[in-house]
Design a protein around this motif. Structure first.
Motif, short mmCIF file in Angstrom:
data_model
loop_
_atom_site.label_atom_id
_atom_site.label_comp_id
_atom_site.label_asym_id
_atom_site.label_seq_id
_atom_site.Cartn_x
_atom_site.Cartn_y
_atom_site.Cartn_z
N GLU A 10 6.71 -11.34 39.78
CA GLU A 10 7.59 -10.36 39.17
C GLU A 10 6.98 -8.96 39.28
O GLU A 10 5.78 -8.77 39.11
CB GLU A 10 7.81 -10.72 37.70
CG GLU A 10 8.83 -9.85 36.99
CD GLU A 10 9.03 -10.28 35.54
OE1 GLU A 10 9.72 -9.56 34.81
OE2 GLU A 10 8.47 -11.32 35.16
N VAL A 11 7.83 -7.98 39.56
CA VAL A 11 7.39 -6.59 39.69
C VAL A 11 7.65 -5.86 38.38
O VAL A 11 8.74 -5.95 37.81
CB VAL A 11 8.10 -5.88 40.85
CG1 VAL A 11 7.72 -4.40 40.92
CG2 VAL A 11 7.76 -6.58 42.18
N LEU A 12 6.66 -5.15 37.89
CA LEU A 12 6.79 -4.36 36.67
C LEU A 12 7.38 -3.00 36.99
O LEU A 12 6.87 -2.28 37.85
CB LEU A 12 5.42 -4.20 36.02
CG LEU A 12 5.34 -3.33 34.77
CD1 LEU A 12 6.20 -3.90 33.65
CD2 LEU A 12 3.89 -3.19 34.30
N THR A 13 8.48 -2.67 36.33
CA THR A 13 9.13 -1.37 36.50
C THR A 13 9.23 -0.67 35.15
O THR A 13 9.17 -1.32 34.10
CB THR A 13 10.55 -1.54 37.07
OG1 THR A 13 11.36 -2.24 36.11
CG2 THR A 13 10.53 -2.30 38.39
N PRO A 14 9.41 0.65 35.15
CA PRO A 14 9.57 1.35 33.87
C PRO A 14 10.74 0.80 33.05
O PRO A 14 10.65 0.68 31.83
CB PRO A 14 9.80 2.80 34.29
CG PRO A 14 9.11 2.92 35.62
CD PRO A 14 9.33 1.60 36.28
N ALA A 198 2.09 -3.57 49.47
CA ALA A 198 3.34 -3.30 48.76
C ALA A 198 4.32 -4.44 49.00
O ALA A 198 4.61 -4.81 50.14
CB ALA A 198 3.93 -1.98 49.23
N GLY A 199 4.82 -5.01 47.91
CA GLY A 199 5.76 -6.12 48.02
C GLY A 199 5.13 -7.46 48.30
O GLY A 199 5.84 -8.47 48.43
N HIS A 200 3.81 -7.51 48.41
CA HIS A 200 3.11 -8.76 48.74
C HIS A 200 2.16 -9.22 47.63
O HIS A 200 2.17 -10.40 47.27
CB HIS A 200 2.32 -8.60 50.04
CG HIS A 200 3.17 -8.26 51.23
ND1 HIS A 200 4.07 -9.15 51.77
CD2 HIS A 200 3.27 -7.12 51.95
CE1 HIS A 200 4.68 -8.57 52.80
NE2 HIS A 200 4.21 -7.35 52.92
N ASP A 201 1.33 -8.32 47.13
CA ASP A 201 0.35 -8.72 46.13
C ASP A 201 1.06 -9.07 44.82
O ASP A 201 2.17 -8.59 44.54
CB ASP A 201 -0.66 -7.59 45.91
CG ASP A 201 -1.84 -8.00 45.04
OD1 ASP A 201 -2.06 -9.22 44.86
OD2 ASP A 201 -2.55 -7.11 44.53
#
Length: 310
Positions: A10-14, A198-201
């Motif tokens: 999951e990517v953390l966004t504001p 970017a988009g991988h880790d």
């Protein structure tokens, strides 16, 4: 393990930060003090320490092998969580199993304030106030103030690096080592590995930028961010405690960690650097039984033993 893997991708966004923090509380429950005592193997207590300027208290969780009366070396640990999640209790079971018993050391874990509710310098000042208190009350904790290693992982690693700078510059509570595991050191996020991964880790440049923005607020992106917020901003890395730096080769944070170790060497300091091939951010948590995780644990343990036996 599946839940951990889903969360890791999951990517953390504001926009998603508040929900991320709510889910973390549910996903990372705090063990009770009785659970941490592990049937009497450890003595565990909570200590509340005043913040500088009368601004409330910092909670410390102090743990040590049970039945040991002599003063023990201390691992002063700062938990990870991107500056926005995590707690002082949930990291302790692993630390106690890995190091407290095998190395005969005490552990103090710090419940510092989280962003964005508390911006810089709240967290690092919490860590500093508690470190000074611990050094001044070594007898209360049963520790040897001359053998203190500050350490942490991810956000905690970045805080440990910043704390080492702050302790040096204020001339107080000098630790003998700093254990920096995949440390968040650079708010600028413009290294090659930051773009490459970017988009991988599991912790990519979007998540990293969101966390730094939460910590720095309106100062995010400024040219003069304090090194006590982002240690990579420091121009003087002399007179620091010996450093252990490790990171995965497939991490967003790889290049800033390597650069930090190199900068310590260039300043005449001592650093041991490990870059674990193919490892992502948090590899040791996601794959605790993997061979590379065992190798990383062994290297960290050997370094701790050497530093504490000097």
């Amino acid at each position: 393990m599946a839940a951990a893997g889903e969360r890791a991708r999951e990517v953390l966004t504001p926009q998603g930060l508040a929900a991320w923090q709510e889910r973390d509380v549910a996903a990372r429950p705090r063990p009770t003090l009785d659970q941490l005592r592990d049937g009497g193997r450890f003595e565990v207590k909570e200590v509340r320490v005043p913040r500088a300027g009368g601004g409330g208290e910092v909670t410390l969780v102090s743990a040590r092998p049970a039945g040991v009366r002599e003063a023990l070396p201390l691992l002063y640990y700062l938990h990870g969580g991107g500056m926005v999640t995590g707690n002082a209790w949930s990291v302790l079971p692993r630390l106690l199993r890995a190091w407290a018993l095998p190395l005969g050391l005490a552990v103090v874990s710090v419940e510092y304030r989280l962003a964005p509710r508390t911006r810089f310098p709240g967290a690092v000042e919490d860590c500093y106030a508690a470190l000074v208190w611990a050094a001044g009350h070594a007898g209360v904790l049963g520790v040897d103030a001359r053998r203190v290693v500050i350490g942490g992982k991810s956000a905690g690693g970045g805080l440990a690096a910043a704390l080492a700078l702050l302790a040096r510059d204020r001339g107080a509570a000098a630790p003998v080592g700093q254990l920096l595991l995949s440390p968040m050191l650079d708010d600028r996020g413009d290294t090659f590995s930051s773009h490459q991964m970017a988009g991988h880790d599991t912790w990519d440049r979007t998540s990293n930028a969101t966390a730094w923005r939460a910590l720095l607020g309106s100062r995010y992106g400024a040219a003069d961010v304090s090194p006590y917020a982002a240690a990579a901003r420091a121009t003087d890395l002399s007179r620091l405690p010996a450093a252990y730096v490790d990171v995965g080769s497939a991490e967003t944070l790889r290049d800033e960690a390597v650069a930090y170790a190199n900068a310590i060497w260039r300043a005449g300091g001592e650093a041991e650097l490990h870059v674990w091939p193919g490892a992502c951010h948090g590899f040791d948590t996601l794959a605790p039984h993997a061979v590379i995780t065992q190798d990383a644990h062994d290297a960290r343990t050997r370094w701790l033993r050497r530093i504490l036996q000097r």
